[in-house]
Motif scaffolding. Structure first.
Motif, PDB file in Angstrom:
ATOM      1  N   MET A   1       2.983  27.237  46.500  1.00  0.00           N
ATOM      2  CA  MET A   1       1.890  27.788  45.307  1.00  0.00           C
ATOM      3  C   MET A   1       1.117  26.549  44.991  1.00  0.00           C
ATOM      4  O   MET A   1       1.846  25.624  44.423  1.00  0.00           O
ATOM      5  N   LEU A   2      -0.056  26.658  44.874  1.00  0.00           N
ATOM      6  CA  LEU A   2      -0.948  25.354  44.571  1.00  0.00           C
ATOM      7  C   LEU A   2      -1.491  25.830  43.128  1.00  0.00           C
ATOM      8  O   LEU A   2      -2.123  26.868  43.140  1.00  0.00           O
ATOM      9  N   VAL A   3      -1.159  25.106  42.224  1.00  0.00           N
ATOM     10  CA  VAL A   3      -1.371  25.425  40.877  1.00  0.00           C
ATOM     11  C   VAL A   3      -2.593  24.291  40.138  1.00  0.00           C
ATOM     12  O   VAL A   3      -2.243  22.957  40.424  1.00  0.00           O
ATOM     13  N   LEU A   4      -3.653  24.593  39.722  1.00  0.00           N
ATOM     14  CA  LEU A   4      -4.460  23.877  39.049  1.00  0.00           C
ATOM     15  C   LEU A   4      -4.010  23.612  37.371  1.00  0.00           C
ATOM     16  O   LEU A   4      -3.691  24.644  36.899  1.00  0.00           O
ATOM     17  N   GLY A   5      -3.855  22.409  36.979  1.00  0.00           N
ATOM     18  CA  GLY A   5      -3.374  22.382  35.672  1.00  0.00           C
ATOM     19  C   GLY A   5      -4.580  21.682  34.751  1.00  0.00           C
ATOM     20  O   GLY A   5      -5.319  20.776  35.318  1.00  0.00           O
ATOM     21  N   ILE A   6      -4.881  22.054  33.436  1.00  0.00           N
ATOM     22  CA  ILE A   6      -5.895  21.651  32.820  1.00  0.00           C
ATOM     23  C   ILE A   6      -5.107  21.112  31.429  1.00  0.00           C
ATOM     24  O   ILE A   6      -4.350  21.998  31.012  1.00  0.00           O
ATOM     25  N   GLU A   7      -5.534  20.149  31.073  1.00  0.00           N
ATOM     26  CA  GLU A   7      -4.979  19.566  29.700  1.00  0.00           C
ATOM     27  C   GLU A   7      -6.210  18.943  28.592  1.00  0.00           C
ATOM     28  O   GLU A   7      -6.850  17.876  29.429  1.00  0.00           O
ATOM     29  N   SER A   8      -6.217  19.232  27.739  1.00  0.00           N
ATOM     30  CA  SER A   8      -7.091  18.939  26.872  1.00  0.00           C
ATOM     31  C   SER A   8      -6.610  18.937  25.243  1.00  0.00           C
ATOM     32  O   SER A   8      -7.584  19.298  24.442  1.00  0.00           O
ATOM     33  N   SER A   9      -5.450  18.819  25.089  1.00  0.00           N
ATOM     34  CA  SER A   9      -4.630  19.060  23.669  1.00  0.00           C
ATOM     35  C   SER A   9      -5.316  18.281  22.928  1.00  0.00           C
ATOM     36  O   SER A   9      -5.326  18.423  21.457  1.00  0.00           O
TER      37      SER A   9
END
Ligand code: KG4
Ligand code: ZN
Length: 333
Positions: A1-9
């Motif tokens: 499974m290929l997952v895109l992670g997004i972080e902007s906390s």
């Protein structure tokens, strides 16, 4: 499974692609250090504005670096809290828009749980273990039972350890982020030269760093900003007080919970003195401690994608209806 992670906390705008929950294919982190440096700390309004500018290019560059098309990702994970609300919203909205347009599942993840998953990008570990998240926003100890199953044992009652580093660095006229510049200044300093209290030395597993910060502020006010060798001594002595407190509480927690493995994460986990002293303290007890590489300690999206991979892999997604809402505070445990 290929997952895109997004972080902007907070002040890092990041995207990453992780395959199979642990294989990092590409990661792009856009740092806002130059934006916040003049203020000695993160200015929330400036942070969210810069996230708006950077989020799309950062995601595009991540896919380009990995050499994959948007539609090839199988799911999206985004930090949904805790954090600065304006900053969180930018990442969550970008993630929702992508999930909706690509018809991919979305999961909103907890930032602290993501920090504790960072090290799994480098090695696999069994559960349970003790987790210490020590950053600019958090100083918390957890009994970690699974990727998203944490029992909080203690936390800071006021400032986080990284926040104390940042505030004292500002008083000393050192650059932001304060933890990095205090560590650098401390290199040639004597950690015993100045006395600083070791806050909350009792049996509780909570932390408190604001008294220590005040002790530093009072000394600077009375004696002026130290210069030359005295600056190194001051930085080393302050750093030693923070580190001693973290080491003592972490080892007490591991003993209390009968957990022999300690995993540490968050920006302050990059601190070499903390690594040395925790390793030495833990060795005496016959326990083990592990830290992720420095680039995985500070905020990044690889840890978000790694946790997302676990959660989506177990069918734990928020669905296409996108109810991953940004939350100002969100208990990890
Ligand atoms: O995890 P992080 O990137 O963001 C938050 O979630 O807060 O941590 C940033 C914090 C800052 O307070 C910074 O001063 C601290 O981590 N930090 C350090 C070091 N590198 C970053 N503190 C001590 N020593 C370091 N080498
Ligand atoms: Zn963080």
């Amino acid at each position: 499974m290929l997952v895109l992670g997004i972080e902007s906390s907070c002040d890092e705008c990041a995207a990453a692609l992780v395959a199979g929950g642990s294989r990092l294919m590409a990661q792009k982190v856009s740092s806002q250090i130059p934006i916040h440096s003049p203020y000695g700390g993160v200015v929330p309004e400036l942070a969210s504005r810069d996230h708006v500018r950077k989020i799309v290019p950062v995601i595009e560059q991540t896919f380009a670096e990995a050499g994959v098309e948007l539609r090839q990702c199988d799911g999206i994970a985004v930090t949904a809290g805790p954090g600065l609300i304006g900053s969180l919203l930018v990442g969550v909205m970008a993630a929702k828009a992508l999930a909706w347009s690509l018809e991919k599942p979305l999961v909103g993840v907890n930032h602290l749980q993501a920090h504790l998953r960072a090290i799994f990008l480098e090695n696999d570990y069994s559960y349970p273990h003790l987790g210490l998240v020590v950053s600019g926003g958090h100083t918390s100890l957890f009994h970690v039972e699974g990727p998203d199953r944490l029992r909080q044992l203690g936390r800071t009652l006021d400032d986080a350890a990284g926040e104390a580093f940042d505030k004292v660095a500002k008083l000393l006229g050192l650059s932001y982020p304060g933890g990095v510049s205090i560590e650098r200044a401390a290199q040639k300093g004597d950690p015993q030269a100045f006395y600083f209290p070791r806050p909350m030395p009792g049996k509780r597993l909570d932390f408190s760093f604001s008294g220590l910060k005040t002790a530093a502020a009072v000394r600077i006010k009375k004696q002026g900003i130290p210069t030359g060798d005295a600056l190194g001594d001051f930085a080393a002595s302050f750093q030693e007080a923070v580190v001693d407190t973290l080491v003592k509480k972490t080892i007490s927690a591991a003993k209390k919970e009968k957990l022999k493995r300690i995993l540490v994460s968050g920006g302050v986990a990059a601190n070499r003195r903390l690594r040395e002293k925790l390793e030495a303290g833990v060795r005496e007890e016959g326990f083990e401690v592990r830290f992720p590489s420095i680039s995985l300690c500070t905020d990044n999206a690889a840890m978000v994608a790694a946790l997302g991979g676990c959660l989506l892999g177990s069918g734990n997604d928020d669905g296409i209806m996108l109810d991953a809402d940004a939350g100002l505070s969100w208990d990890a445990a």
